[in-house]
Design an enzyme around this catalytic site. Structure first.
Site: not given
Ligand code: AHR
Length: 519
Positions: A176, A301
């Site tokens: 991110e 994710e």
């Molecule tokens: O999964 C929780 C958080 O969500 C992670 O650390 C981040 O990459 C995303 O914003």
């Protein structure tokens, strides 16, 4: 809504082979995921193997997790791997600045993570620090893990107990980086990627797949600008140094994770299903720059994200940051998502649900000496036979249950311009492996059962086996007091089959049907 709904299966329209990596997982140093969810230390009175909880290992082993991402998330761009090697009593305590200013003992580091993944049989996937570390840190981490020869770093690895190289294949170049990983623009990140990637080497016998930070949700501009910069504005790095490109997609709620109306049920399922357009949208932009699809699309994710109360505790009273309860509704989102992934078997290489234990849409909830499986765990169990299968076209002709407008909150939290969220009464996917056809379907309706007419074109099937995941209440979840409220049914054999099969889908249910395929 009509009781009878219909899906058509087209074995003669293969999509692609389902990559096992789409059932990947993600563990971050966040809340209670690692401590005490995974690692309790070698002095713990709880049963463990080298400090890793035995109950967790035993619960996870049957899933045969294909790939496990670590150490973050946002934690990754503030993590310095050298803090987590060597004798534990000499490791420094740091502040986990991103997640609640928690004290990070570094007791669970590179060797412990690799031990955990190897004990599970999972391929490790490291996220490297681009946001707050020099390229040399990532360079050295790869050499430490992967070099078989006699360098100082390889010798240090040996003195820490690992004679053989770990051969870590998957390396994320940041996380991110448009936000917690350095607040970069796509062009700035492309420059950072090129620089850091230059020093990530393939040591003999250990080839690296470097995974670039992709967009959040429907941020298609990130994808276009990153690929354009890599392809057209770098002289030497170019796209050939990018092996994977990883997007993130969370679907959130504004209410509670356990209390919701029928319409909130539908809205969350529709938001979950919206991942379909996200996967195909990003790939179509990538195709403009990478028509041979050499760069693999990943979603490293994804999952449901329910609101947290003050101080980062969940509304239900769990104490860990983002520790949320997981109901049949979350299970349906997981099932819809895995079906979408099968239906994109031609373009999706890996996906990692967030997160494995005690955080967000977790597979396990762990507290003190207790460890329970969530409904989402059972979805991964149910969908295992799809791995490596040949995905075939499944056309749902089921009615659309349109929930209309997405809420403002949704539009804000997902950086999205998507204003409508449509969902059909039945979604699903199908794969063929070793002469067996495996179909999974979700009855998305919270109250109405469906009689599903399954038509098989130019083939038929027999000796059906049916397994169901549902409950008598759409809010059902597993708790420490009642750990098996939501679980898979025993397999039911059916002598039905042929070209048309009728299958009963209870309201709010996930069904897997497997049968021998005949031409
Ligand atoms: O999964 C929780 C958080 O969500 C992670 O650390 C981040 O990459 C995303 O914003």
């Amino acid at each position: 809504m009509e009781t009878v709904q219909r899906v058509v299966l087209l074995p003669e329209e293969p999509i692609g082979q389902v990559s096992p990596y789409i059932h990947g997982q993600f563990s971050e140093h966040l809340g209670d995921c690692i401590y005490p969810g995974t690692f309790v230390g070698t002095e713990s009175p709880l049963p463990h193997t080298r400090g890793i909880r035995q109950d967790v290992l035993e619960a996870l082993r049957p899933l045969e997790i294909p790939v496990l991402r670590w150490p973050g998330g946002c934690f990754a761009d503030n993590y310095h791997w050298r803090d987590g090697i060597g004798p534990r009593e000499q490791r420094p305590t740091r502040v986990n600045t991103y997640w609640g200013m928690a004290e990070e003992s570094n007791a669970f580091g590179t060797h412990e993570f690799l031990d955990f993944s190897r004990q599970l049989g999972a391929e490790p996937y490291f996220a490297g620090n681009v946001g707050s570390a020099a390229p040399s840190e990532l360079r050295d981490w790869v050499e430490y893990c992967n070099f078989a020869g006699n360098s100082a770093l390889a010798a240090e690895r040996r003195s820490n107990g690992a004679a053989e190289p770990f051969k870590v294949q998957f390396w994320g170049i940041g996380n991110e980086n448009w936000s917690c990983g350095g607040n970069m623009s796509p062009e700035e990140y492309a420059a950072a990627f090129a620089r850091y990637r230059t020093y990530v080497f393939n040591y003999p016998g250990s080839e690296v797949q470097a995974i670039a930070c992709g967009p959040n949700s429907r941020d298609f501009a990130w994808t276009r600008r990153f690929f354009d910069t890599m392809k057209n504005h770098h002289t030497s790095c170019r796209l050939k140094q990018v092996q994977g490109f990883a997007a993130h997609y969370y679907c959130g709620t504004t209410g509670s994770s356990t209390e919701y109306t029928d319409s909130q049920w539908l809205e969350l399922l529709a938001r979950g299903y919206a991942i379909d357009g996200i996967v195909s949208g990003h790939r179509s932009i990538m195709d403009e720059f990478d028509p041979n699809r050499r760069v693999k699309l990943i979603v490293d994710e994804w999952g449901t994200w329910h609101p947290s109360g003050p101080g980062g505790t969940s509304l239900e009273g769990f104490h860990g940051i983002y520790m949320q309860q997981n109901t049949l509704r979350d299970a349906c989102v997981a099932a819809l998502t895995l079906d979408v992934f099968n239906n994109h078997a031609d373009i999706l290489y890996m996906a990692n649900i967030a997160q494995l234990i005690n955080v967000l849409q977790s597979l396990l909830l762990v507290e003190d000496d207790k460890c329970i499986k969530t409904p989402t765990y059972h979805v991964f169990d149910l969908y295992k036979p799809h791995r490596h299968g040949q995905a075939i076209r499944l056309i749902s002709q089921a009615e659309t249950i349109s929930h209309g407008e997405a809420s403002e909150e949704h539009c804000r939290s997902c950086y999205t311009d998507q204003r409508t969220l449509d969902l059909q009464a039945v979604h699903g996917s199908a794969t063929i492996k070793d002469g067996v056809l495996c179909m999974t379907v979700v009855n998305t309706h919270p109250t109405q059962p469906v009689e599903l007419d399954v038509e098989l074109r130019q083939a038929n099937w027999s000796e059906l086996e049916i397994v169901t995941l549902t409950a008598d209440d759409i809010h059902a979840c597993n708790t420490f007091a009642e750990p098996e409220r939501v679980q898979l049914s025993a397999p039911r054999r059916s002598s039905d089959g042929g070209k048309h099969t009728r299958i009963q889908l209870p309201a709010a249910s996930i069904i897997r049907v497997m049968g021998t395929l005949h031409a």
